[in-house]
Design an enzyme around this catalytic site. Sequence first.
Site, short mmCIF file in Angstrom:
data_model
loop_
_atom_site.label_atom_id
_atom_site.label_comp_id
_atom_site.label_asym_id
_atom_site.label_seq_id
_atom_site.Cartn_x
_atom_site.Cartn_y
_atom_site.Cartn_z
N ASN A 12 0.87 -1.18 0.00
CA ASN A 12 0.00 0.00 0.00
C ASN A 12 0.91 1.23 0.00
OD1 ASN A 12 -1.73 2.09 0.64
ND2 ASN A 12 -2.23 1.34 2.69
N TRP A 13 0.97 1.89 -1.13
CA TRP A 13 1.87 3.05 -1.25
C TRP A 13 1.31 4.30 -0.58
CZ3 TRP A 13 4.74 3.46 -6.64
CH2 TRP A 13 5.64 2.39 -6.75
N LYS A 14 0.05 4.26 -0.16
CA LYS A 14 -0.58 5.44 0.46
C LYS A 14 -0.39 6.66 -0.44
CE LYS A 14 -0.01 3.19 4.86
NZ LYS A 14 0.08 3.27 6.31
N HIS A 98 -9.33 0.97 5.34
CA HIS A 98 -8.04 1.19 6.00
C HIS A 98 -8.23 2.15 7.17
CE1 HIS A 98 -3.95 2.53 6.72
NE2 HIS A 98 -3.56 1.41 6.12
N GLU A 100 -6.61 4.59 8.13
CA GLU A 100 -6.43 6.01 7.79
C GLU A 100 -7.69 6.58 7.14
OE1 GLU A 100 -2.67 5.52 5.76
OE2 GLU A 100 -1.82 4.93 7.68
N GLU A 168 -4.99 -5.12 10.86
CA GLU A 168 -3.98 -4.06 11.02
C GLU A 168 -4.24 -3.31 12.32
OE1 GLU A 168 -2.17 -2.87 7.03
OE2 GLU A 168 -3.90 -1.61 7.31
N GLY A 174 2.91 2.10 10.75
CA GLY A 174 3.90 3.17 10.60
C GLY A 174 4.67 3.49 11.87
N SER A 213 3.72 -2.29 10.21
CA SER A 213 5.17 -2.38 10.41
C SER A 213 5.77 -3.72 9.98
CB SER A 213 5.53 -2.05 11.86
OG SER A 213 5.18 -0.70 12.16
N GLY A 235 5.03 1.28 4.38
CA GLY A 235 6.33 1.89 4.13
C GLY A 235 7.32 0.99 3.41
P1 PGA Z 1 3.14 0.20 7.52
O1 PGA Z 1 1.63 0.41 7.00
O2 PGA Z 1 3.63 -1.10 6.90
O3 PGA Z 1 3.89 1.40 7.00
O4 PGA Z 1 3.08 0.12 9.00
C1 PGA Z 1 0.76 -0.66 6.88
C2 PGA Z 1 -0.58 -0.21 6.35
O5 PGA Z 1 -1.05 0.87 6.75
O6 PGA Z 1 -1.20 -0.91 5.52
#
Ligand code: PGA
Length: 250
Positions: A12-14, A98, A100, A168, A174, A213, A235
């Site tokens: 997931n590149w966000k 997600h 976010e 998650e 993150g 993470s 990330g």
């Molecule tokens: P992260 O994000 O690997 O940077 O912790 C995971 C995600 O939000 O899907």
Amino acid sequence: MTHPMRALIAGNWKMNGLEAAILEAERLADALQSEPASARVALCPPATLISRMAHRLKGGAVEIGAQDISAEASGAYTGDISAAMVRDAGASLVVLGHSERRTLHGEDDALVARKVEAALIGGLEPIVCVGETLEERKDGRAETVVRGQIEASLPLSLNDRAFAVAYEPVWAIGTGLTPSSEEILTLHDVIREALLARLGPMGGQAPILYGGSVKPANAAEILALPNVGGALVGGASLKASDFLPIVRAV
Ligand code: PGA
């Protein structure tokens, strides 16, 4: 329970990546071309890159996903993008719910469920995210929260369709923090039970990905857990040199 489907490793590149970043996707695709992975591999770039990435990676092993879609099919929804649009651009998967989106855009379970319906109608395979906050975990409510999210975010129409769930924990995204193996095992079992309760035997089929993470250093341990069917990686999916060892850890 072992995962009955092929594992899925999705990046997931966000909100990261301009045209030049497609080179990283090509590096990944080239590496998988020379040595195929045992897992399915997907990248979910920002919507602006879907079409270009899909063209450049056409015919390769990397599937393309979107990070969100509208619950609506078309019409006066300024700024929104429909399932049919991302499918038309070259995506075959979509990340939905997600944390976010849930936190920063106020998406609740009911909206996530409508988006999952929209994805299915539009021919996209949903990856539905669930997970507790740190406060909920400290209060001993992680299992209840996640069970509730599964019940309310997954429409019954999923029961004969391909989809994945991503566990998650919000506090692991993150942050460099990850739950212990026991905690992941417990929550993935809770999710499997909730899927079976909600969808019947078909609830046993969907892979349950872990996200939060995931790095080259911890991927092998997490992916070896018997009820982990893949990973959703933020990330560490931006660079092929980080993402490849995660893909190869399956
Ligand atoms: P992260 O994000 O690997 O940077 O912790 C995971 C995600 O939000 O899907």
